[in-house]
Design an enzyme around this catalytic site. Structure first.
Site, PDB file in Angstrom:
ATOM      1  N   ASP A  38     139.210   1.462   0.188  1.00  0.00           N
ATOM      2  CA  ASP A  38     138.766   0.079  -0.025  1.00  0.00           C
ATOM      3  C   ASP A  38     138.880  -0.293  -1.506  1.00  0.00           C
ATOM      4  O   ASP A  38     139.574   0.382  -2.277  1.00  0.00           O
ATOM      5  CB  ASP A  38     137.323  -0.057   0.507  1.00  0.00           C
ATOM      6  CG  ASP A  38     137.076  -1.424   1.104  1.00  0.00           C
ATOM      7  OD1 ASP A  38     137.343  -2.419   0.414  1.00  0.00           O
ATOM      8  OD2 ASP A  38     136.614  -1.499   2.257  1.00  0.00           O
ATOM      9  N   GLY A  65     144.650  -7.944   0.105  1.00  0.00           N
ATOM     10  CA  GLY A  65     145.871  -8.697  -0.218  1.00  0.00           C
ATOM     11  C   GLY A  65     146.028  -9.057  -1.683  1.00  0.00           C
ATOM     12  O   GLY A  65     146.990  -9.739  -2.056  1.00  0.00           O
ATOM     13  N   ASP A 123     138.185  -9.622   5.809  1.00  0.00           N
ATOM     14  CA  ASP A 123     137.796  -9.264   7.176  1.00  0.00           C
ATOM     15  C   ASP A 123     138.111 -10.435   8.113  1.00  0.00           C
ATOM     16  O   ASP A 123     137.897 -11.590   7.768  1.00  0.00           O
ATOM     17  CB  ASP A 123     136.314  -8.894   7.224  1.00  0.00           C
ATOM     18  CG  ASP A 123     136.043  -7.615   6.420  1.00  0.00           C
ATOM     19  OD1 ASP A 123     137.003  -7.067   5.843  1.00  0.00           O
ATOM     20  OD2 ASP A 123     134.884  -7.179   6.368  1.00  0.00           O
TER      21      ASP A 123
HETATM   22  C1  GLA Z   1     135.193  -3.934   3.894  1.00  0.00           C
HETATM   23  C2  GLA Z   1     136.416  -3.732   4.781  1.00  0.00           C
HETATM   24  C3  GLA Z   1     135.977  -3.506   6.215  1.00  0.00           C
HETATM   25  C4  GLA Z   1     135.034  -2.300   6.270  1.00  0.00           C
HETATM   26  C5  GLA Z   1     133.869  -2.520   5.324  1.00  0.00           C
HETATM   27  C6  GLA Z   1     132.999  -1.270   5.206  1.00  0.00           C
HETATM   28  O1  GLA Z   1     134.551  -5.119   4.224  1.00  0.00           O
HETATM   29  O2  GLA Z   1     137.273  -4.840   4.706  1.00  0.00           O
HETATM   30  O3  GLA Z   1     137.098  -3.292   7.031  1.00  0.00           O
HETATM   31  O4  GLA Z   1     135.735  -1.148   5.926  1.00  0.00           O
HETATM   32  O5  GLA Z   1     134.313  -2.835   4.016  1.00  0.00           O
HETATM   33  O6  GLA Z   1     131.884  -1.464   4.404  1.00  0.00           O
END
Ligand code: GLA
Length: 671
Positions: free
Chosen positions: A418, A461, A482
């Protein structure tokens, strides 16, 4: 209420009788007496769906006075294209009137939109394209007898940018039952995909990438009655196949290409499939497929959740359809003692040597990956380059090498990396160099491990990650934040990814986020899973578009709760074949109008997969013309959801497509 309803229908009868007698004017005045005026703003506007912001009462969508073409209106509703409101009238409303247009705050901007009022499927008012500064248009539609009206704001060609739309002075003249804002209709959940045949069929990709010398693990995905016996011709030395389970294990062969034929046999028949093993630098020669815990279990995930998902995938047909990875997302580590997270997830972040510690819900990671691997499936894990993950748990910052090695030692085959809390480390620097830095570091570290570990970048992105994700060692990258649950977002991301389709290729995949159907939690609330709010048509569109985009296919919902309908969406072998095609192309789009879009994907065998997608609220006829598809001559057309040949067509194929549905076909030239 009762009296006014009786009066209402009597008045309508009287109107029709007297119109014939030339008495219209006086009777109308009498009927008006019985009318009640209900402003649009009195309806439950939570039901109004729109492309940006929230609907506002007596204000524009940004909270300014409602103004159109220099005129200010005290009352009305401010919204934003694309906007949809279903209103149940049940024959109780006689008219709807309004003044509509682009809000004056958008003067000088490239806004363009249109308004429509639909009554029981018929368009009753159409504004045509409206631009900023243009005077308001008057809406005055007769709704007598209409059961359901839809108020729509479309994007009139362009995108939705600046499309601030006002329904000024909007009101219903009510003579009977009061209008009520309602949810859009939900069609019946019809299973279109036939059950897999009891005869053997080998699914999954025709090409598979690995790196010399690392452990090999592949479960031959196959449908058909068990017991089934598996075999493989020309398997390179160092690999062995368990004939009962169809699981191939061993050591990745030396650099080179190996043309293997996979075979499956049961009491009813035989199947075979070409399977090329390419041992070299590239992993993920077709989009990865699997399951991720996030959208169902969030911070409730445990070792048990993961095992149940693996059990479920092996039993419910997902593993037979090609789903491979069983991935833990965030929340497996500890959060600091002073955090508000539950006690079982708080504790020391690392041991005295700096090794990352799992929280109490994950007593033994190696045992967990062994459990997953025993099914021939692969295991995925998650962390963030910052000191903390998005959910506030221990991240990899300053321990990257140690963590990469730990993930490999535990036996993981994929890492989702992430960005959360790394922004602070980068001190807000958004240069490409700064954006790439943590991924170059982790990409190099993973490549050095003695395992094939797929790297999935999750930085939403930034810096056009699709242009450099592969260069820093990633195999896939999220292209946006998300996803959420609105069909418009789903179509939008498919259309956006189609714009950078040149970056979708073997070993390099644009990731639009997970398939969220079945039982899922609310991404924004972290709540308990509940049935997916998308309609059946929308769910078919979701899967169709993901396959047409050549997206990673990760289901993220509650596996044990999957129904036959959900599995029909997730496991149609012919639909998945579109996703897993070895050319790795993302479909291009052909926008026919505000409602109809074609998604066109070239396949390795010279055929094309085409999605006829309806973004609109009503069933429409969509024509896929050969000139739009880049085709000439006769084509054999197959309906992929129904797995049925539809015949040969000469210059176009037309289908009726329901609200928010996608008709998915594949076309082969007739020799
Ligand atoms: C971000 C990601 C999600 C998930 C959360 C976990 O929001 O985009 O897909 O992995 O973190 O905390």
């Amino acid at each position: 209420m009762k009296t006014s309803r009786t009066l209402g229908s009597a008045a309508i009868l009287a109107i029709s009788a007297c119109m014939a007698a030339g008495m219209f004017i006086s009777i109308r005045a009498q009927a008006a007496h019985a009318e009640e005026i209900v402003p649009l703003s009195a309806l439950d506007l939570q039901k109004m769906q729109q492309g940006w912001g929230e609907p506002k009462i007596d204000q524009s969508v940004t909270g300014k006075p409602l103004a159109i073409g220099g005129k200010t209106f005290a009352h009305g509703v401010g919204t934003h294209a694309r906007s949809v409101l279903y209103v149940q009238l049940n024959g109780g409303t006689s008219r709807f009137t309004a003044k509509v247009g682009v809000d004056d705050s958008q003067r000088g901007k490239a806004a363009s939109l249109d308004f429509r009022v639909v009554g029981d499927g018929k368009t009753l008012f159409k504004s045509g394209t409206m631009k900023p500064g243009q005077a308001a248009k008057s809406v005055d539609v007769d709704l007598r007898g209409v059961k359901t009206a839809i108020l729509l704001v479309g994007q009139a060609g362009g995108g939705i940018d600046f499309d601030h739309a006002n329904w000024a002075d909007a009101q219903f003249a009510v003579t009977g039952e009061k209008p009520q804002a309602v949810d859009p209709p939900r069609e019946e959940a019809v299973i279109l995909t036939p059950k897999p045949s009891p005869q053997p069929r080998i699914n999954g990709p025709t090409v598979y990438g690995c790196r010399p010398g690392n452990p090999f693990l592949y479960r031959i995905p196959a449908t058909g009655q068990r017991p089934m016996t598996f075999a493989a011709d020309n398997l390179p030395a160092g690999l062995r196949l368990d004939a009962k389970t169809g699981i191939i294990t061993g050591v990745n062969p030396p650099r080179g290409e190996y043309a293997v034929t996979l075979r499956a046999e049961n009491a009813l028949g035989k199947a075979e499939k070409k399977f090329k093993i390419v041992s070299g630098d590239k992993l993920a020669l077709t989009p990865p497929m699997g399951w991720n815990h996030w959208y169902a279990h969030y911070g409730r995930v445990t070792d048990r959740t993961m095992r149940e998902a693996a059990d479920g995938m092996a039993a419910n047909g997902m593993a037979d359809a090609g789903y491979q990875y069983v991935s833990i997302d965030d929340c497996w580590m500890n959060a600091p003692e002073d955090s508000k997270l539950d006690a079982s997830r708080r504790g020391p972040l690392r041991d005295e040597k700096g090794n990352i510690l799992c929280n109490k819900n994950f007593p033994n990671m190696k045992a967990l990956t062994d459990y997953i691997h025993a099914y021939g499936l692969k295991a995925g894990i998650y962390t963030s380059p910052g000191p903390f993950t998005c959910a506030g748990y221990c991240g990899a910052y300053r321990h990257e090498a140690q963590d990469a090695k730990q993930f490999a030692d535990w036996g993981f085959d994929m890492l989702k990396y992430d960005w959360c809390s790394y922004g602070g480390i980068a001190k807000g620097d958004k240069s490409l160099e700064a954006l790439k830095k943590p991924y170059i570091l982790m990409g190099d570290l993973l490549e050095k491990q003695k395992r094939d570990i797929h790297l999935n970048l999750c930085q939403y992105g930034m810096g056009k990650v699709w242009e450099w994700g592969a260069e820093v060692g990633g195999q896939s990258w999220r292209t946006a934040g998300d996803l959420g649950f609105e069909l418009e977002r789903i179509i939008d991301i498919a259309m956006t990814n189609a714009k950078h389709r040149e970056w979708s290729k073997p070993g390099s995949w644009n990731d639009p986020d997970y398939l969220q159907i079945g039982y899922i939690g609310n991404a924004r609330g972290g709540g308990e899973p509940r049935p997916c709010p998308l309609t059946p048509n929308e769910q078919y569109s979701f899967m169709s578009l993901w396959c047409l985009m050549a997206s990673p296919l990760f289901y993220s919902g509650d596996v044990p709760k999957l129904t036959d309908f959900d599995l029909n969406i997730l496991c149609n072998a012919e639909v998945i074949e579109i996703d897993q095609d070895p050319l790795g192309q993302c479909a291009r789009t052909v926008v026919l109008d505000d409602e109809a879009v074609l998604f066109v994907k070239e396949m390795e065998d010279g055929s094309k997969a085409v999605g006829l997608c309806n973004r609109g609220e009503m069933e429409i006829e969509i024509a896929a013309k050969w000139s739009d598809l880049g085709l000439t001559g006769k084509q054999r057309v197959r309906d992929l959801w129904r797995q049925k040949d539809l015949g040969e067509f000469s210059d176009s194929f037309t289908a009726n497509v329901g609200r928010h549905g996608t008709f998915l076909i594949r076309l082969w030239p007739v020799k």
